[in-house]
Write a protein that holds these residues in place. Structure first.
Motif, PDB file in Angstrom:
ATOM      1  N   ARG A   7       1.143   0.471  11.860  1.00 31.92           N
ATOM      2  CA  ARG A   7       0.426  -0.307  10.844  1.00 31.92           C
ATOM      3  C   ARG A   7      -0.974   0.261  10.653  1.00 31.92           C
ATOM      4  N   GLY A   9      -4.420   0.748   7.602  1.00 29.49           N
ATOM      5  CA  GLY A   9      -5.004   0.243   6.360  1.00 29.49           C
ATOM      6  C   GLY A   9      -6.271  -0.523   6.638  1.00 29.49           C
ATOM      7  N   ASN A  26      -3.564  -2.854   1.736  1.00 32.80           N
ATOM      8  CA  ASN A  26      -3.303  -2.477   3.110  1.00 32.80           C
ATOM      9  C   ASN A  26      -1.968  -1.737   3.159  1.00 32.80           C
ATOM     10  N   ARG A  27      -1.821  -0.833   4.071  1.00 31.65           N
ATOM     11  CA  ARG A  27      -0.561  -0.091   4.190  1.00 31.65           C
ATOM     12  C   ARG A  27       0.085  -0.358   5.546  1.00 31.65           C
ATOM     13  N   ASP A  29       3.244   1.366   7.503  1.00 33.20           N
ATOM     14  CA  ASP A  29       4.207   2.462   7.466  1.00 33.20           C
ATOM     15  C   ASP A  29       5.322   2.183   8.469  1.00 33.20           C
ATOM     16  N   PRO A 301       6.454   7.269  -1.324  1.00 35.25           N
ATOM     17  CA  PRO A 301       4.992   7.399  -1.246  1.00 35.25           C
ATOM     18  C   PRO A 301       4.386   7.796  -2.592  1.00 35.25           C
ATOM     19  N   LEU A 304       3.967   4.697  -4.647  1.00 37.58           N
ATOM     20  CA  LEU A 304       2.835   3.927  -4.135  1.00 37.58           C
ATOM     21  C   LEU A 304       1.513   4.505  -4.637  1.00 37.58           C
ATOM     22  N   GLU A 308      -1.124   2.441  -6.972  1.00 32.68           N
ATOM     23  CA  GLU A 308      -2.519   2.198  -6.627  1.00 32.68           C
ATOM     24  C   GLU A 308      -3.457   2.662  -7.730  1.00 32.68           C
ATOM     25  N   ALA A 334       0.062  -6.213   0.979  1.00 34.33           N
ATOM     26  CA  ALA A 334       0.206  -4.881   1.575  1.00 34.33           C
ATOM     27  C   ALA A 334       1.239  -4.075   0.819  1.00 34.33           C
ATOM     28  N   ALA A 335       1.203  -2.768   1.062  1.00 37.16           N
ATOM     29  CA  ALA A 335       2.279  -1.863   0.668  1.00 37.16           C
ATOM     30  C   ALA A 335       3.005  -1.446   1.940  1.00 37.16           C
ATOM     31  N   VAL A 336       4.320  -1.620   1.940  1.00 33.03           N
ATOM     32  CA  VAL A 336       5.126  -1.307   3.117  1.00 33.03           C
ATOM     33  C   VAL A 336       6.021  -0.121   2.778  1.00 33.03           C
ATOM     34  N   LEU A 337       5.837   0.963   3.482  1.00 31.74           N
ATOM     35  CA  LEU A 337       6.666   2.148   3.285  1.00 31.74           C
ATOM     36  C   LEU A 337       7.863   2.098   4.218  1.00 31.74           C
TER      37      LEU A 337
END
Length: 470
Positions: A7, A9, A26-27, A29, A301, A304, A308, A334-337
């Motif tokens: 995690r 970000g 927030n990211r 991964d 990615p 994303l 953004e 958040a962005a969740v990859l």
């Protein structure tokens, strides 16, 4: 490397927009092939608001208890202290409802009419039918559905005004056959009344019992009643974290629909999604509240990065820039990859979003694999905003992960299942021995005696209430 350490970000932005692109969302991964956590471990990795309902519950408890003990006086005091409005009376005069309807802009009247018509069409198809099951000659069980007698419907009116929530609350209650409906919504500081659009929506739907009360004190008023208002049997409707906390406190005194707090959107997207659409949809829900949650779950990615860039451009062009920026950069967004769509589905099921959009290849097939969401919006042309107003679906939906166990508002919310059991002598005799056997196994012989007392000769009964043979 553990999943927890993936995690990354920076959150908590509170300056002018735009911040640097790296801190828009927030990211998190989770691209960990074969090692994606499950259960509670996965849930802990996902974004949630810093102020949860459990904390808020203790903060609103004094308000709820004061209303229970002191009635209207406590409601008026809380409204003056929190909303800076002094109420002379809680209930809105009928003339104000009619005046608001008469003053309604024709275009808004038409839009509300369309929303009402579509909601009524969809909810009418949710009516449940009485079903009778015959288990033996003379032995039946009938499942009946009866509406609750009186409901209290909460309509938010703080940072934004929601006449659409009047529609979403009232229509299913009316379709279910509820006989007594009370609506409550926060008073505006300049008038001491709910917003005129809310009053007009109530008038269009034929609801004349409306209260100028919001927040935790409104929920307590509905649950316990006051000198001016009768208590209800069920409370429904969305609200902020304080409203949701109050609903949790009064659950058991009354029924509630679900914990529908600050809004959430999750979008499961792959590289086929249009970044303009994704950004616009994330912004649309962030517009509600600084605590609103906007979550992007993506396998790409590249998408994303493009989202953004779109966020930075679109947020500056919208009206509520500050509010949206706080929501997008908060701990709840958040962005969740993820590695692939299978992993993405595990993430969105663990998150259990209020609103879930599927913007992927074969979106319907992906949507049908989702287990936990309040409502699912399939494909590029089904944005959450459609469901907010004119899809015909209901926008009062569970938040904060409650979609794992709760449903959105529907006709069923306002119905209670009542079973009618009707056996004649022959049908009871046929099963009497089994009843006695089960009663004896549970050491409840009087249960068996209640059956054998109807058959003094004990013929046809396999065992008596004392546990012996017939």
């Amino acid at each position: 490397m553990s999943a927890l350490s993936q995690r990354v970000g920076v959150g908590g932005w509170s300056g002018s927009w735009p911040p640097t692109l790296a801190t828009v969302l927030n990211r998190i991964d989770l691209r960990i092939p074969g090692a994606l956590p499950s259960g509670a471990d996965l849930q802990r990795l996902l974004p949630r608001a810093g102020l949860d309902v459990t904390v808020a519950t203790e903060q609103v408890r004094p308000i709820v208890e004061a209303v229970r003990e002191h009635g209207a006086r406590a409601v008026i005091e809380a409204t003056h202290r929190i909303d800076k409005v002094t109420l002379a009376a809680l209930r809105v005069p009928a003339g104000e409802l009619e005046a608001a309807a008469q003053a309604l802009d024709p275009a808004l009247r038409e839009a509300l009419g369309t929303a009402i018509e579509r909601a009524r069409t969809v909810h009418s198809d949710q009516r449940r039918q009485e079903v009778t099951t015959t288990l033996a000659a003379g032995g039946t069980v009938t499942q009946r559905w009866r509406p609750v007698r009186r409901v209290g419907l909460y309509v938010p009116g703080g940072l934004a005004v929601y006449p659409s929530s009047v529609v979403m609350n009232v229509v299913p209650a009316q379709v279910a056959g509820v006989e007594s409906i009370a609506v409550t919504s926060p008073p505006q500081r300049d008038t001491g009344l709910p917003h005129p659009h809310i009053l007009a929506a109530c008038a269009l739907l034929g609801v004349d019992e409306v209260y100028a009360v919001g927040g935790a004190q409104a929920i307590a008023m509905l649950a316990y009643g006051t000198e001016e208002s009768e208590p209800v049997d069920l409370i429904t409707g969305p609200g902020n974290v304080w409203v949701t906390a109050a609903k949790r406190l009064v659950r058991g005194v009354v029924g509630i629909d679900a914990e529908a707090g600050p809004t959430e959107i999750a979008i499961l997207a792959d590289d086929t999604a249009d970044p303009r659409h994704v950004a616009a949809d994330l912004i649309s829900q962030a517009e509600h509240d600084p605590l609103a949650a906007s979550v992007l779950v993506t396998t790409s990615p590249e998408l994303l990065a493009e989202v953004e860039r779109e966020l930075a451009a679109q947020v500056t062009a919208t009206k509520h820039t500050e509010r949206i920026g706080q929501a997008l950069s908060g701990s709840q967004s958040a962005a969740v990859l993820v590695e692939d769509i299978d992993a993405g589905l595990r993430v969105v099921d663990a998150y259990a979003a209020e609103h879930l959009e599927i913007q992927t290849r074969q979106p319907r097939a992906v949507a049908e694999r989702v287990r936990s969401a309040g409502a699912i919006f399939v494909g590029a042309w089904s944005p959450v905003s459609l469901g907010d107003y004119c899809a015909g679906s209901n926008h009062v939906l569970p938040t904060g992960g409650c979609a794992r166990h709760s449903s959105g508002l529907s006709v069923q919310t306002f119905l209670r299942g009542v079973q009618l059991i009707e056996y004649d002598e022959r049908a009871l005799r046929e099963v009497a021995g089994h009843v006695v056997t089960l009663a004896n196994a549970e050491d409840l012989p009087a249960h068996g005696q209640a059956v054998t007392a109807r058959f003094p000769d004990a013929d046809g009964v396999a065992g008596d209430a004392r546990g012996g043979a017939a």
